[in-house]
Design a protein around this motif. Structure first.
Motif: not given
Lengths: 322, 322
Positions: B320, B255-256, B229, B258, B252
């Motif tokens: 994020k 998104e995909d 993640e 971090q 990405r």
DNA sequence: ATGAAAGCGCTAACAT
DNA sequence: ATGTTAGCGCTTTCAT
């Protein structure tokens, strides 16, 4: 720390003989050489550079003056020059000048007191006449200070041509040219070279500050009004700013717009996409600059006062083509 | 260049009086002060640092030893220290050591001969005992050399915690941790801090070389086998390599997956996306290091032998969260 | 409060 | 081929 006299005593000779031995001038008998050598080893003697400088008015230090040490081009240059100079037995002092005239003069004054053996000048804030009066061996690096001062720099005219030719080979017909202020000779040369090959290429020219962020903002604005097939950024820092602007506009590189930079700093291979660039051959510049300074110190003739180093194209992913 | 004797003659006093005036020690009458001052102005006299050093066995130079001058963290550090040291009247010599033990010892030997006033050490190749024997004021920067040697460094344990907390706040549950060799204390601390907050976080750890390209290759391999993640790269150079690998896998960010880096070098704001990072406060480190050296020169007590500077989170687009 | 003199560690005529 | 001597420009006792 042992002095030259300690060595002399230990070796059973006078200090002048030791001095001659050390400096390899004047006569020293084989016998004396041996005993001096032994004494030096025994005492772990190292000559005191300060005393030496004071007596000779010449130190073993050379200085590199740069406008901004955090600019990767200058650090890479500094590294090369340092390594080269070290080979010749010199210690390099790196001086970060910033933009203050006064600091540069002050620093040069200090360096003179330290009997600096030579200067590499990569700044350009002071009148050339000031440097000329200095009476210190020097070489201008990547910029011409004056006709008289020996110079080693990239052939930026050729660099501009290389950039232009590459873009044309990539099928480009109109291009935005991002350049530094016309006060910067190196920028002028790059642009002039670019134009010299341009033929039917349509060129729009815009001036940008050196900073990444400044260029980004500028290009963002440009792209709002008009489209270009390619952008020539006359430095890699500008190219990175341009890259960011293009991406923010959601344009694809190189499909929608191609990009070529200039300088060849490491960073251009770390972006996505990697940036095609006209690379200055920093290693060669460093080598030649040091050799040039060395020759001056030896009072050898300098055959070419201004040496040009050819840049090379590094093809990466920001342009189409071969 | 005028000497102290020229000034003395011009002012109608002896050179010792001028010397006392210059060094502000001993008595000098008001009258003498005036005429000396005038003479100095008139002759544009500047004391010769070499001669001064020879007599006092102390120079006005300090040196910063770094392993690699092209590493942006060190250049930014060098700039700060240089500026600070300049304020105190010191000239900073930047020494690029590379990886050779021998060169470091040689250089230190040379510096000693130049009666270097102080050392900032950002390398770590030599046994601490060697430095301790040196009898020169020194401060270890961004690494602990020994208990005895004063140190200014980032609180990397805290830095690791900050990274971990941020990732958890971003909803991450499993993470790949890219770290430097366990021989590097600073790396160990970062990782230890990270673990100390990890709670239920699943962590996979992998060792990488410092270079961008090396990290890229490593991460590419990792991502082939498994998904994460998030990735914590314990240096920004590694973060950039990681970024490249992720993008090459067509994942990405954020998104995909971090990404958070560490160091806070400029470059992390030039990538796309920009990289969230735990930034070392280089300015503060530089300031404290210089002040610490200064205190040693004044023989002031050093209250804290090892000073820790807190790093700060710079939130950008690779994670994020808030 | 100030100056004379010695010395920091080395080099460079000059003499031998 | 080697030693003697006098500096390089400054600081620092030590007298006065």
């Amino acid at each position: 720390m042992p002095t030259i006299r300690d060595v002399a005593k230990e070796a059973g000779v006078s200090s002048s003989t030791v001095s001659r031995y050390l400096n390899k001038n004047g006569y020293v008998s084989e016998e004396a050489k041996k005993s001096i050598h032994a004494a030096i080893e025994l005492l772990r003697y190292r000559p005191n550079e300060m005393a030496r400088s004071l007596a000779t008015k010449k130190s073993q230090m050379v200085a590199l003056l740069v406008p901004d040490i955090t600019n990767p081009f200058f650090t890479e240059l500094a590294k090369e020059i340092e390594e080269q100079a070290y080979q010749y037995g010199f210690t390099m002092i790196l001086c970060n000048i910033g933009n203050e005239h006064e600091k540069e003069k002050q620093i040069i004054e200090q360096l003179q007191q330290q009997y600096i053996a030579g200067l590499f000048i990569a700044t350009k804030q002071i009148e050339a006449s000031y440097y000329e009066k200095l009476q210190i061996p020097m070489v201008a690096v990547d910029r011409v200070l004056s006709e008289k001062i020996p110079t080693v720099k990239t052939n930026h005219f050729l660099g501009g041509q290389i950039a232009c030719q590459h873009l044309m080979a990539c099928g480009v017909e109109n291009v935005l040219c991002i350049r530094a202020s016309s006060e910067e000779d190196v920028a002028n040369e790059r642009i002039a070279g670019f134009y010299s090959c341009a033929q039917t290429l349509q060129i729009e020219e815009v001036i940008s500050a050196y900073e990444v962020e400044a260029t980004k903002i500028l290009v963002l604005e440009k792209l709002q009004n008009r489209t270009y097939e390619a952008i020539f950024a006359s430095s890699d820092a500008m190219a990175i700013g341009t890259l960011k602007a293009i991406q923010q506009m959601n344009l694809r590189i190189p499909e929608d717009i191609q990009l070529i930079g200039y300088d060849g700093i490491r960073m251009t291979e770390w972006t996505t996409p990697t940036i095609t660039t006209v690379a200055q051959q920093i290693t060669q510049i460093g080598q030649r600059a040091v050799r040039c300074l060395w020759k001056q110190m030896q009072n050898e003739d300098i055959l070419e006062r201004h040496q040009l180093v050819a840049p090379i194209l590094i093809k990466r992913n920001s342009t189409k083509g071969e």
